[in-house]
Design a protein around this motif. Structure first.
Motif, PDB file in Angstrom:
ATOM      1  N   ILE A 273      19.848  19.897 -37.165  1.00 28.18           N
ATOM      2  CA  ILE A 273      18.419  20.194 -37.260  1.00 28.18           C
ATOM      3  C   ILE A 273      17.903  20.143 -38.697  1.00 28.18           C
ATOM      4  CG2 ILE A 273      18.394  22.718 -37.421  1.00 28.18           C
ATOM      5  CD1 ILE A 273      16.330  20.540 -34.995  1.00 28.18           C
ATOM      6  N   GLY A 274      18.723  20.486 -39.673  1.00 23.10           N
ATOM      7  CA  GLY A 274      18.295  20.412 -41.063  1.00 23.10           C
ATOM      8  C   GLY A 274      17.891  19.000 -41.465  1.00 23.10           C
ATOM      9  N   PRO A 275      18.756  18.001 -41.238  1.00 20.73           N
ATOM     10  CA  PRO A 275      18.360  16.628 -41.564  1.00 20.73           C
ATOM     11  C   PRO A 275      17.121  16.160 -40.794  1.00 20.73           C
ATOM     12  CG  PRO A 275      20.731  16.764 -41.329  1.00 20.73           C
ATOM     13  CD  PRO A 275      20.171  18.088 -40.873  1.00 20.73           C
ATOM     14  N   TYR A 276      17.025  16.578 -39.550  1.00 23.09           N
ATOM     15  CA  TYR A 276      15.848  16.210 -38.748  1.00 23.09           C
ATOM     16  C   TYR A 276      14.574  16.815 -39.344  1.00 23.09           C
ATOM     17  CZ  TYR A 276      12.463  16.273 -34.966  1.00 23.09           C
ATOM     18  OH  TYR A 276      11.320  16.142 -34.229  1.00 23.09           O
ATOM     19  N   TYR A 277      14.623  18.108 -39.642  1.00 24.27           N
ATOM     20  CA  TYR A 277      13.436  18.757 -40.190  1.00 24.27           C
ATOM     21  C   TYR A 277      13.091  18.244 -41.589  1.00 24.27           C
ATOM     22  CZ  TYR A 277      12.981  22.085 -36.322  1.00 24.27           C
ATOM     23  OH  TYR A 277      12.780  22.669 -35.093  1.00 24.27           O
ATOM     24  N   LYS A 278      14.058  17.747 -42.341  1.00 23.05           N
ATOM     25  CA  LYS A 278      13.745  17.122 -43.632  1.00 23.05           C
ATOM     26  C   LYS A 278      12.860  15.897 -43.420  1.00 23.05           C
ATOM     27  CE  LYS A 278      17.590  18.486 -46.575  1.00 23.05           C
ATOM     28  NZ  LYS A 278      18.780  18.048 -47.311  1.00 23.05           N
ATOM     29  N   LEU A 279      13.169  15.117 -42.396  1.00 25.85           N
ATOM     30  CA  LEU A 279      12.347  13.946 -42.078  1.00 25.85           C
ATOM     31  C   LEU A 279      10.956  14.357 -41.610  1.00 25.85           C
ATOM     32  CD1 LEU A 279      14.990  11.750 -40.223  1.00 25.85           C
ATOM     33  CD2 LEU A 279      14.069  11.393 -42.523  1.00 25.85           C
ATOM     34  N   VAL A 280      10.897  15.375 -40.776  1.00 28.84           N
ATOM     35  CA  VAL A 280       9.602  15.867 -40.298  1.00 28.84           C
ATOM     36  C   VAL A 280       8.772  16.379 -41.474  1.00 28.84           C
ATOM     37  CG1 VAL A 280       8.451  17.588 -38.847  1.00 28.84           C
ATOM     38  CG2 VAL A 280      10.466  16.381 -37.980  1.00 28.84           C
ATOM     39  N   ALA A 281       9.404  17.119 -42.381  1.00 25.92           N
ATOM     40  CA  ALA A 281       8.694  17.666 -43.547  1.00 25.92           C
ATOM     41  C   ALA A 281       8.155  16.547 -44.442  1.00 25.92           C
ATOM     42  CB  ALA A 281       9.610  18.584 -44.344  1.00 25.92           C
TER      43      ALA A 281
ATOM     44  N   ALA B   6       7.069  13.725 -43.416  1.00 27.12           N
ATOM     45  CA  ALA B   6       5.893  13.185 -42.737  1.00 27.12           C
ATOM     46  C   ALA B   6       4.751  14.194 -42.658  1.00 27.12           C
ATOM     47  CB  ALA B   6       6.278  12.724 -41.326  1.00 27.12           C
ATOM     48  N   PHE B   7       5.090  15.495 -42.609  1.00 24.18           N
ATOM     49  CA  PHE B   7       4.091  16.558 -42.453  1.00 24.18           C
ATOM     50  C   PHE B   7       4.362  17.663 -43.476  1.00 24.18           C
ATOM     51  CE2 PHE B   7       4.807  14.593 -38.300  1.00 24.18           C
ATOM     52  CZ  PHE B   7       3.519  14.184 -37.973  1.00 24.18           C
ATOM     53  N   PRO B   8       4.000  17.441 -44.726  1.00 28.09           N
ATOM     54  CA  PRO B   8       4.311  18.398 -45.785  1.00 28.09           C
ATOM     55  C   PRO B   8       3.758  19.813 -45.553  1.00 28.09           C
ATOM     56  CG  PRO B   8       3.528  16.333 -46.717  1.00 28.09           C
ATOM     57  CD  PRO B   8       3.348  16.240 -45.230  1.00 28.09           C
ATOM     58  N   SER B   9       2.735  19.950 -44.775  1.00 25.63           N
ATOM     59  CA  SER B   9       2.181  21.292 -44.519  1.00 25.63           C
ATOM     60  C   SER B   9       3.154  22.174 -43.744  1.00 25.63           C
ATOM     61  CB  SER B   9       0.851  21.192 -43.766  1.00 25.63           C
ATOM     62  OG  SER B   9       1.052  20.625 -42.482  1.00 25.63           O
ATOM     63  N   LEU B  10       4.180  21.584 -43.165  1.00 25.59           N
ATOM     64  CA  LEU B  10       5.186  22.357 -42.427  1.00 25.59           C
ATOM     65  C   LEU B  10       6.295  22.896 -43.327  1.00 25.59           C
ATOM     66  CD1 LEU B  10       5.510  20.157 -39.227  1.00 25.59           C
ATOM     67  CD2 LEU B  10       4.269  22.310 -39.488  1.00 25.59           C
ATOM     68  N   ASN B  11       6.269  22.543 -44.592  1.00 24.90           N
ATOM     69  CA  ASN B  11       7.327  22.970 -45.508  1.00 24.90           C
ATOM     70  C   ASN B  11       7.582  24.475 -45.529  1.00 24.90           C
ATOM     71  OD1 ASN B  11       8.674  20.703 -46.551  1.00 24.90           O
ATOM     72  ND2 ASN B  11       6.870  20.204 -47.756  1.00 24.90           N
ATOM     73  N   PRO B  12       6.567  25.358 -45.441  1.00 23.83           N
ATOM     74  CA  PRO B  12       6.873  26.797 -45.430  1.00 23.83           C
ATOM     75  C   PRO B  12       7.791  27.208 -44.266  1.00 23.83           C
ATOM     76  CG  PRO B  12       4.576  26.470 -45.952  1.00 23.83           C
ATOM     77  CD  PRO B  12       5.122  25.118 -45.552  1.00 23.83           C
ATOM     78  N   ALA B  13       7.578  26.635 -43.104  1.00 21.56           N
ATOM     79  CA  ALA B  13       8.442  26.959 -41.959  1.00 21.56           C
ATOM     80  C   ALA B  13       9.858  26.462 -42.207  1.00 21.56           C
ATOM     81  CB  ALA B  13       7.890  26.339 -40.677  1.00 21.56           C
ATOM     82  N   PHE B  14       9.981  25.292 -42.795  1.00 17.91           N
ATOM     83  CA  PHE B  14      11.300  24.748 -43.053  1.00 17.91           C
ATOM     84  C   PHE B  14      12.003  25.512 -44.166  1.00 17.91           C
ATOM     85  CE2 PHE B  14       9.177  20.682 -41.461  1.00 17.91           C
ATOM     86  CZ  PHE B  14       9.452  21.005 -40.145  1.00 17.91           C
TER      87      PHE B  14
ATOM     88  N   LEU C  68      11.906  28.683 -44.540  1.00 17.94           N
ATOM     89  CA  LEU C  68      12.514  29.828 -43.860  1.00 17.94           C
ATOM     90  C   LEU C  68      13.838  29.424 -43.219  1.00 17.94           C
ATOM     91  CD1 LEU C  68      12.387  32.768 -42.979  1.00 17.94           C
ATOM     92  CD2 LEU C  68      11.066  32.025 -40.984  1.00 17.94           C
ATOM     93  N   MET C  69      13.900  28.226 -42.660  1.00  9.59           N
ATOM     94  CA  MET C  69      15.150  27.752 -42.066  1.00  9.59           C
ATOM     95  C   MET C  69      16.263  27.727 -43.117  1.00  9.59           C
ATOM     96  SD  MET C  69      16.116  24.001 -40.507  1.00  9.59           S
ATOM     97  CE  MET C  69      15.774  23.241 -42.083  1.00  9.59           C
ATOM     98  N   TRP C  70      15.962  27.232 -44.326  1.00  8.10           N
ATOM     99  CA  TRP C  70      16.987  27.160 -45.371  1.00  8.10           C
ATOM    100  C   TRP C  70      17.359  28.553 -45.871  1.00  8.10           C
ATOM    101  CZ3 TRP C  70      19.610  23.119 -44.848  1.00  8.10           C
ATOM    102  CH2 TRP C  70      19.020  21.907 -44.481  1.00  8.10           C
ATOM    103  N   GLU C  71      16.388  29.476 -45.900  1.00  3.98           N
ATOM    104  CA  GLU C  71      16.711  30.869 -46.247  1.00  3.98           C
ATOM    105  C   GLU C  71      17.653  31.463 -45.202  1.00  3.98           C
ATOM    106  OE1 GLU C  71      13.091  33.127 -46.729  1.00  3.98           O
ATOM    107  OE2 GLU C  71      12.273  31.601 -48.073  1.00  3.98           O
ATOM    108  N   ASN C  72      17.357  31.198 -43.940  1.00  7.18           N
ATOM    109  CA  ASN C  72      18.229  31.675 -42.862  1.00  7.18           C
ATOM    110  C   ASN C  72      19.625  31.077 -42.987  1.00  7.18           C
ATOM    111  OD1 ASN C  72      16.137  33.166 -41.777  1.00  7.18           O
ATOM    112  ND2 ASN C  72      15.713  31.723 -40.118  1.00  7.18           N
TER     113      ASN C  72
END
Length: 105
Positions: A61-69, A71-79, A81-85
């Motif tokens: 999921i990390g590599p997937y969400y990097k690609l999503v981020a 394309a959609f930089p506004s989602l970076n705060p949610a991502f 949190l994933m890296w903090e977790n």
């Protein structure tokens, strides 16, 4: 889907990690009972809950969400949190997780 738990606050993510690994391990138990080949991540004798969570973030999921981020930089705060977790998982092992959450997660 089981992919969003990594984006939740860690106290919530831990509970969902327990639930999803319960599901995996029960599937492995059924596979074993049925004489089917055992799905490696569903084998409670060789897999750990914490290790499965780390691997999921690191390799799926990390590599997937990097690609999503990207394309959609506004989602970076949610991502973020994933890296903090993901870092928080480094402080845990399976026994500590089970002791902390108990039976009623």
């Amino acid at each position: 889907a089981d992919t969003s738990n990594v984006l939740k606050p860690f106290i919530v993510a831990k509970k969902w990690a327990m639930r999803v690994t319960d599901e995996f391990f029960l599937q492995g138990d059924k596979e074993k009972e049925s004489g089917m080949p055992l799905t490696p991540m569903c084998d409670r004798t060789s897999q750990g809950r914490v290790a499965l969570q780390k691997g999921f973030v690191d390799f799926v999921i990390g590599p997937y969400y990097k690609l999503v981020a990207a394309a959609f930089p506004s989602l970076n705060p949610a991502f973020a949190l994933m890296w903090e977790n993901r870092e928080a998982w480094n402080e845990y092992d399976d026994n500590m997780l089970a002791d902390e959450l108990g039976q009623g997660y």
